[in-house]
Design an enzyme around this catalytic site. Structure first.
Site, PDB file in Angstrom:
ATOM      1  N   ASP A   1      45.410  33.740  45.910  1.00 45.10           N
ATOM      2  CA  ASP A   1      46.378  34.758  45.494  1.00 45.10           C
ATOM      3  C   ASP A   1      45.618  35.998  45.017  1.00 45.10           C
ATOM      4  O   ASP A   1      44.858  35.941  44.044  1.00 45.10           O
ATOM      5  CB  ASP A   1      47.212  34.157  44.355  1.00 45.10           C
ATOM      6  N   ILE A   2      45.840  37.112  45.677  1.00 46.76           N
ATOM      7  CA  ILE A   2      45.070  38.333  45.389  1.00 46.76           C
ATOM      8  C   ILE A   2      45.306  38.829  43.962  1.00 46.76           C
ATOM      9  O   ILE A   2      44.435  39.482  43.387  1.00 46.76           O
ATOM     10  CB  ILE A   2      45.404  39.421  46.444  1.00 46.76           C
TER      11      ILE A   2
ATOM     12  N   VAL B   1      53.203  39.971  49.414  1.00 45.02           N
ATOM     13  CA  VAL B   1      52.134  40.285  48.456  1.00 45.02           C
ATOM     14  C   VAL B   1      52.543  41.462  47.562  1.00 45.02           C
ATOM     15  O   VAL B   1      52.151  41.523  46.390  1.00 45.02           O
ATOM     16  CB  VAL B   1      50.794  40.519  49.196  1.00 45.02           C
ATOM     17  N   ASP B   2      53.353  42.368  48.088  1.00 43.11           N
ATOM     18  CA  ASP B   2      53.855  43.511  47.309  1.00 43.11           C
ATOM     19  C   ASP B   2      54.645  42.994  46.094  1.00 43.11           C
ATOM     20  O   ASP B   2      54.419  43.425  44.941  1.00 43.11           O
ATOM     21  CB  ASP B   2      54.749  44.353  48.238  1.00 43.11           C
TER      22      ASP B   2
ATOM     23  N   GLY C   1      52.508  39.720  57.639  1.00 38.74           N
ATOM     24  CA  GLY C   1      53.647  38.934  57.164  1.00 38.74           C
ATOM     25  C   GLY C   1      54.934  39.530  57.723  1.00 38.74           C
ATOM     26  O   GLY C   1      55.203  39.425  58.927  1.00 38.74           O
TER      27      GLY C   1
ATOM     28  N   TYR D   1      55.675  42.390  58.545  1.00 43.00           N
ATOM     29  CA  TYR D   1      55.486  43.411  59.573  1.00 43.00           C
ATOM     30  C   TYR D   1      55.007  42.858  60.917  1.00 43.00           C
ATOM     31  O   TYR D   1      54.852  43.614  61.878  1.00 43.00           O
ATOM     32  CB  TYR D   1      54.548  44.516  59.071  1.00 43.00           C
TER      33      TYR D   1
HETATM   34  N1  AR6 Z   1      47.909  37.049  47.844  1.00 38.37           N
HETATM   35  C1  AR6 Z   1      47.299  37.283  49.040  1.00 38.37           C
HETATM   36  N2  AR6 Z   1      47.985  37.375  50.203  1.00 38.37           N
HETATM   37  C2  AR6 Z   1      49.324  37.210  50.164  1.00 38.37           C
HETATM   38  C3  AR6 Z   1      50.028  36.960  48.958  1.00 38.37           C
HETATM   39  C4  AR6 Z   1      49.257  36.888  47.768  1.00 38.37           C
HETATM   40  N3  AR6 Z   1      49.831  36.666  46.565  1.00 38.37           N
HETATM   41  N4  AR6 Z   1      51.361  36.853  49.254  1.00 38.37           N
HETATM   42  C5  AR6 Z   1      51.479  37.020  50.597  1.00 38.37           C
HETATM   43  N5  AR6 Z   1      50.258  37.219  51.145  1.00 38.37           N
HETATM   44  P1  AR6 Z   1      53.357  40.745  53.641  1.00 38.37           P
HETATM   45  P2  AR6 Z   1      53.243  43.064  55.459  1.00 38.37           P
HETATM   46  C6  AR6 Z   1      49.888  37.459  52.539  1.00 38.37           C
HETATM   47  O1  AR6 Z   1      54.654  40.307  54.226  1.00 38.37           O
HETATM   48  O2  AR6 Z   1      53.302  42.175  56.644  1.00 38.37           O
HETATM   49  C7  AR6 Z   1      56.793  43.708  51.793  1.00 38.37           C
HETATM   50  O3  AR6 Z   1      58.155  43.468  51.543  1.00 38.37           O
HETATM   51  C8  AR6 Z   1      50.862  37.000  53.611  1.00 38.37           C
HETATM   52  O4  AR6 Z   1      50.721  35.605  53.855  1.00 38.37           O
HETATM   53  O5  AR6 Z   1      53.216  40.711  52.160  1.00 38.37           O
HETATM   54  O6  AR6 Z   1      52.238  44.171  55.434  1.00 38.37           O
HETATM   55  C9  AR6 Z   1      56.411  45.171  51.616  1.00 38.37           C
HETATM   56  O7  AR6 Z   1      57.171  45.804  50.609  1.00 38.37           O
HETATM   57  C10 AR6 Z   1      50.405  37.840  54.790  1.00 38.37           C
HETATM   58  O8  AR6 Z   1      49.263  37.234  55.406  1.00 38.37           O
HETATM   59  O9  AR6 Z   1      53.027  42.281  54.058  1.00 38.37           O
HETATM   60  C11 AR6 Z   1      56.706  45.746  52.967  1.00 38.37           C
HETATM   61  O10 AR6 Z   1      58.054  46.113  53.114  1.00 38.37           O
HETATM   62  C12 AR6 Z   1      49.930  39.142  54.139  1.00 38.37           C
HETATM   63  O11 AR6 Z   1      49.829  38.866  52.736  1.00 38.37           O
HETATM   64  C13 AR6 Z   1      56.381  44.618  53.917  1.00 38.37           C
HETATM   65  O12 AR6 Z   1      56.556  43.415  53.159  1.00 38.37           O
HETATM   66  C14 AR6 Z   1      50.851  40.317  54.338  1.00 38.37           C
HETATM   67  O13 AR6 Z   1      52.191  39.884  54.298  1.00 38.37           O
HETATM   68  C15 AR6 Z   1      54.929  44.674  54.345  1.00 38.37           C
HETATM   69  O14 AR6 Z   1      54.696  43.673  55.294  1.00 38.37           O
END
Ligand code: AR6
Length: 193
Positions: A27-28, A50-51, A136, A138
Site C-alpha cells: 500500500d503506497i 489509490v486516489d 485500475g 482507467y
Molecule cells: N497502493 C498502491 N497501489 C494501489 C493502491 C494502494 N493503496 N490502491 C490501488 N492501487 P486506480 P487509475 C493500484 O484505479 O487506473 C480514481 O478514482 C491499483 O491496483 O487507483 O489511474 C481516480 O480518482 C492499480 O494497479 O487508478 C481516477 O478517477 C493502480 O493502483 C481514476 O481512479 C491504479 O489504479 C484513476 O484510474
C-alpha cells in the site's frame, strides 16, 4: 510492506550517482519516502482506488489543498504536501484513460512519470514511490503500462536528483511484471521488454 522486494541499480547516463529502482508489493500510503504519486483524475478532487486511499490516509487537508490547484491536464502532475501521510509530498498525476491505444495513451502516461520527476527536482525529492498509474479504473493494459513507466523513469531520472524509485504494486501480477523489467534493466536494447 508485505511481500517481496526486488532492487536494481540502473545506470542512466553520465551522472556519478546510480539511482536505485525497486519493485515492492503493498500500500503506497504506508511508505516513508519524500514523495508518493497519486493516480488522480483531471479534477484533482479525489476518487476511488489509490486516489481514495491517499485522501483517506492524508486527511481532509489534502482535499482542501487540491481544490486550490485548479485541476490538472491529462499527462500533467501537481504537488501538495502529504499532511498526515508519512510522505512529505504527494504528486497528483492525471493519467490517460485507455481507449484502445490509438489516442496517444503511451505518450500521455510517459508524460505523467516525466512530470513527477520534474516536480521531484523542484521540491528536492530524493525518494519517490509510483503506483501503476492508469492500470485500475482507467483500464491501461498492465504490461504496456509497466513497460511505459519503466522506460519513462529510466529516460527522465538523471536530471531529477532522485536516488530511489519505488514501483509500488498492489497485486502479485503487477509485481511480477516489474520484477521482470528490473531483471532486464541492464540490457542496452530494452525493445525486447
Ligand atoms: N497502493 C498502491 N497501489 C494501489 C493502491 C494502494 N493503496 N490502491 C490501488 N492501487 P486506480 P487509475 C493500484 O484505479 O487506473 C480514481 O478514482 C491499483 O491496483 O487507483 O489511474 C481516480 O480518482 C492499480 O494497479 O487508478 C481516477 O478517477 C493502480 O493502483 C481514476 O481512479 C491504479 O489504479 C484513476 O484510474
Amino acid at each position: 510492506m508485505r511481500g517481496r522486494i526486488m532492487i536494481v541499480r540502473v545506470f542512466v547516463g553520465s551522472t556519478q550517482t546510480m539511482p536505485e529502482l525497486k519493485a515492492v508489493l503493498g500500500d503506497i500510503t504506508q511508505l516513508s519516502v519524500d514523495a508518493i504519486v497519486n493516480a488522480a483524475n483531471t479534477s484533482l478532487l479525489g476518487g476511488g482506488g489509490v486516489d481514495g486511499a491517499i485522501h483517506r490516509a492524508a486527511g481532509p487537508e489534502l482535499l482542501e489543498a487540491c481544490k486550490k490547484l485548479g485541476g490538472c491536464a491529462t499527462g500533467d502532475a501537481k504537488a501538495t504536501p502529504g499532511f498526515r501521510l508519512p510522505a512529505k509530498w504527494v504528486f497528483h498525476a492525471a493519467g490517460p484513460v485507455w481507449r484502445g491505444g490509438g489516442h496517444n495513451e503511451e505518450a500521455l502516461l510517459t508524460s505523467c512519470y516525466r512530470r513527477c520527476l520534474e516536480l521531484a527536482r523542484e521540491h528536492g525529492v530524493r525518494s519517490i514511490a509510483f503506483p501503476a498509474i492508469s492500470t485500475g479504473a482507467y483500464g491501461f493494459p498492465q504490461r504496456c503500462a509497466a513497460v511505459t513507466a519503466f522506460r519513462a523513469v529510466k529516460a527522465h531520472i538523471a536530471p531529477s536528483g532522485v536516488e530511489t524509485v519505488h514501483f509500488v504494486c498492489f497485486d502479485p501480477t503487477t509485481l511480477a511484471l516489474y520484477e521482470q523489467l528490473l531483471s532486464s534493466a541492464g540490457m542496452e536494447d530494452d525493445d525486447q521488454l
